[in-house]
Design an enzyme around this catalytic site. Structure first.
Site, PDB file in Angstrom:
ATOM      1  N   GLY A   1       0.606  -0.826  -0.163  1.00 59.90           N
ATOM      2  CA  GLY A   1      -0.075  -0.536   0.198  1.00 59.90           C
ATOM      3  C   GLY A   1       1.051   1.271  -0.041  1.00 59.90           C
ATOM      4  O   GLY A   1       2.452   0.929   0.567  1.00 59.90           O
TER       5      GLY A   1
ATOM      6  N   LYS B   1       5.241   0.784   8.144  1.00 56.10           N
ATOM      7  CA  LYS B   1       4.654   1.572   7.333  1.00 56.10           C
ATOM      8  C   LYS B   1       5.806   3.305   7.458  1.00 56.10           C
ATOM      9  O   LYS B   1       6.409   3.374   8.525  1.00 56.10           O
ATOM     10  CB  LYS B   1       3.482   2.797   8.262  1.00 56.10           C
ATOM     11  CG  LYS B   1       3.089   4.310   7.281  1.00 56.10           C
ATOM     12  CD  LYS B   1       1.889   4.508   7.795  1.00 56.10           C
ATOM     13  CE  LYS B   1       1.189   5.746   7.254  1.00 56.10           C
ATOM     14  NZ  LYS B   1       0.022   6.282   7.808  1.00 56.10           N
TER      15      LYS B   1
ATOM     16  N   ASP C   1     -10.551  10.495   8.679  1.00 52.55           N
ATOM     17  CA  ASP C   1     -10.583   9.995   7.219  1.00 52.55           C
ATOM     18  C   ASP C   1     -10.717   8.841   6.839  1.00 52.55           C
ATOM     19  O   ASP C   1      -9.986   7.648   7.208  1.00 52.55           O
ATOM     20  CB  ASP C   1      -8.445   9.841   7.160  1.00 52.55           C
ATOM     21  CG  ASP C   1      -8.658   9.787   5.555  1.00 52.55           C
ATOM     22  OD1 ASP C   1      -9.506  10.118   4.786  1.00 52.55           O
ATOM     23  OD2 ASP C   1      -7.224   9.746   5.355  1.00 52.55           O
TER      24      ASP C   1
END
Length: 726
Positions: free
Chosen positions: A448, A470, A573
């Site tokens: 991602g 991440k 979000d």
């Protein structure tokens, strides 16, 4: 006649060759039969026979009532049903290891840590050519005669090894971890380290601490450039200087050589170890000044130099390094103690002991003031010229100090917050470990990517723990602020429907650049976005009940974040790509930033993205549903839901009632997805109530405002949403 004799000779030769081939085949069959599933079973039973005490009855399952692949602690391969791993960790087993373990020829991993095995490590283990990991940590073994050329991980610490360092260790050229190889830590090894250990050019960590290893540290060992995690040689009897080859350890994270008898100056080559985070040289006989090259250690967090013979002034550049701990006690430093950086925090550094000639510093040190030095050439004409400067200079200095204080305070808060997260609450992890876990951040591991970071699939602890890493794009404006905000939020949030953070890393990469990453629990079923909008090779989630269950999970997470956390947090979000699914398709909310829960529900029921090409100008997903109500609901519902579970909705006898409930559901979702905030309902009062098979809901909690209920076309799940106008 001659031709007949020739024919007989050819026939005899053919028969002889046939017999030879048959004999070789038979011999091969016998050899193959020598190591079979039955061989593994017998070898395990012989291993059990030498266990003298089994207080937890861990080996009670090792009997004929079960296949040996189902015995506790035994793992087999799927294809051949041969033993590939033997794990009996912390089972209080007492006994010795049977030499028959060498007949388990498919073994790749042995873990017998934290037991009471004694005697010799059977040399038969050297026959296990497939063995890659051997962990015998914290037992009472006494012999180290091993030859394992294919071994990658060797853990032997806290045993009763004695005698010379075994030369055969140097033949394991494929080693990655040596404590973690010779985790001979806390043993009583003597004799010099064999220089051939330098042939282990794949080593990432080497731990030989707490032994009696004498002599100089071999250059071949101190210069193994593959070492990235750590080199631990403390509490031995090493003498002589620290070799300058230490500068080869450019990617090393930790170096500990304390508690030895090393002499000479600290080598300036240490400045080349720019990734170093922990440097411990205390308890030796180092002398001279701290080399100026150490100002290149841009990632250093802990520096321990006490109990040496270091002298000279304390360098001011130490205050500019990102040190969280500095210990200079029991040396012979003199002069003024700096007041910047780590020197401004009395709990972060120490200069006690023999440093009797120090002065100045911050007030809690209680050191004498430094003498003022006057210039003998100071005359009145020069002073007259300085008067204008003396008026302007304080103003300039005041402005500069205010700017510097603000800047350093901001940086200090960032470092303190990040460091506190790493040091106090989560396991520490280095850049080198994340690099290894993600196959050097390979594109094949990329799962991602967003504005501020890229997410990679990673493997920790030799493949036993799959994680999502991440990596922040620090070149993007706001990425560092995003990292700190996400750390602060995830540190205080704990909920079953929030993605779990495992740890974080704030360090430097191998080029000396800032590196920040978050490590999360891996979600094997990807995101809700991929589940709602699959590629051709994937299957869409068409089950209505499952979509309702996911909606329940997301709402539970939002209710916790908005109403029940330690600190009220506004989560904005929310979109399908930020909802991740685990093995059981349970939803976990991730990431934090600008959308609405209602919009996500509309996407789940219609199968349309808010960014679909059909939505242009003022025509949006919200309007798409709004214009279809009240008479064209079935035209906008995701066709996969209709085909899978709602065929005949308008034909059966309950069609009108079910249609009305679905219409009511969509109307309520439109309320909380209105364009203007004052038109929406408060999603902070959203509830999800699971019902039993009879359709009776559990008792909902009391909330303010209007309550809307819809059975959501499910016999088992009821969505009860409470809204409050604001």
């Amino acid at each position: 006649m001659a031709s007949s004799n020739m024919f007989r000779r050819v026939l005899n030769v053919s028969l002889i060759l046939s017999w030879l081939v048959l004999a070789m085949n038979c011999r091969g069959s016998v050899a193959a039969a020598g190591f079979t599933n039955e061989t593994d079973r017998r070898a395990l039973l012989m291993f059990k026979d030498l266990i003298q005490e089994d207080p937890l009855a861990v080996l009670s399952s090792w009997n004929d009532s079960l296949h040996f692949c189902e015995w506790k602690g035994v793992t087999c391969g799927r294809q051949h049903q041969r033993v590939t791993a033997l794990r009996l960790v912390a089972q209080n087993l007492v006994g010795s290891v049977s030499p028959q373990i060498g007949r388990l020829t498919f073994l790749r991993k042995i873990r017998l840590d934290n037991n009471s095995f004694h005697g010799n490590i059977p040399p038969d283990i050297g026959q296990l050519f497939r063995l890659q990991s051997l962990s015998l940590y914290n037992n009472s073994f006494q012999d180290l005669g091993l030859t394992l050329p294919n071994l990658k991980y060797l853990y032997l610490g806290l045993n009763n090894f004695s005698g010379s360092f075994p030369p055969s260790m140097a033949n394991a050229s494929g080693l990655l971890h040596l404590i973690i190889f010779v985790a001979a830590a806390a043993n009583i090894l003597e004799g010099s380290i064999p220089v051939k250990l330098g042939n282990c050019t794949n080593l990432q960590v080497l731990d030989l601490e707490s032994n009696r290893l004498p002599g100089v540290i071999p250059e071949q060992i101190i210069g193994i450039s593959s070492l990235t995690i750590g080199l631990y040689l403390r509490l031995n009897e090493f003498t002589g200087p620290l070799p300058s080859q230490v500068g080869n350890l450019k990617n090393l994270g930790a170096l500990s050589i304390s508690g030895n008898k090393l002499i000479g100056e600290i080598p300036s080559a240490l400045g080349s170890c720019q990734v170093l985070e922990n440097l411990d040289l205390h308890g030796n006989f180092f002398e001279g000044a701290i080399p100026s090259s150490l100002d290149q250690l841009k990632g250093i967090q802990q520096l321990d130099l006490p109990q040496n013979n270091l002298s000279g002034q304390i360098p001011e550049f130490l205050g500019k390094l990102p040190l969280m701990r500095l210990n200079l006690s029991h040396n012979m430093f003199e002069g003024e103690v700096p007041k910047v950086g780590v020197f401004n925090n009395i709990s972060a550094f120490s200069v006690v002991g023999k440093n009797m000639k120090l002065c100045g510093g911050i007030q809690p040190l209680h050191l004498p003031a430094c003498p003022i030095k006057f210039s003998k050439k100071n005359k009145r004409p020069f002073l007259d010229k300085m008067i204008p400067l003396l008026i302007i200079l304080p103003i300039v200095l005041l402005l500069a100090c205010l700017y510097l204080i603000f800047y350093r305070l901001k940086r200090s808060q960032q470092r303190t917050s990040s460091a506190a997260l790493l040091e106090n609450e989560y396991p520490k992890i280095t850049y080198a470990e994340l690099l290894h876990a993600t196959n050097e951040f390979s594109p094949s591991n990329l799962i991602g990517e967003g504005r501020y970071g890229s997410v990679y699939k990673g493997s920790l602890n030799s493949g036993e723990h799959i994680v999502a890493v991440k990596v922040l794009k620090l070149q993007e404006h706001g990425a560092n602020k995003s990292f700190m905000a996400e750390c602060d939020v995830l540190r205080i949030l704990r909920h079953r429907n929030l993605v779990k953070i495992i740890t974080a890393c704030s360090s430097l990469d191998f080029q000396g650049k800032d590196f920040k990453a978050l490590v999360f629990e891996f979600m094997p079923n990807g995101s809700l976005d991929n589940w709602l909008h699959p590629t051709q090779a994937e299957e869409q989630g068409s089950n209505l009940n499952l979509r309702l269950s996911i909606a329940i999970d997301v709402a539970s997470a939002l209710d916790y974040i908005h109403n029940h956390g330690e600190t009220t947090i506004c989560y904005c979000d929310l979109k399908p790509s930020n909802v991740l699914l685990d093995d059981d398709l349970c939803a976990h909310v991730s990431d934090f930033g600008l959308a609405s829960y209602g919009i996500m529900l509309l996407e789940m029921f219609t199968g349309k993205r808010p960014t679909d090409s059909m939505f242009i100008d003022n025509f949006s997903l919200h309007n798409y549903v709004k214009f279809a109500l009240p008479d064209r609901v079935m035209e906008i519902i995701d066709s996969m839901i209709i085909l899978k579970e709602m065929e005949g909705l308008n034909e059966n006898r309950h069609g009108e009632g079910e249609y009305a409930k679905l219409k009511s559901c969509l109307e309520s979702i439109l309320i909380c997805s209105a364009e203007w905030p004052h038109e929406r309902m408060d999603s902070g009062h959203l509830q999800l109530v699971c019902t039993n098979e009879s359709g009776k809901p559990s008792r909902p909690r009391k909330t303010r405002g209007h309550t809307w209920n819809a059975e959501m076309l499910s016999a088992e799940v009821e969505l009860s949403v409470s809204f409050t106008q604001y």
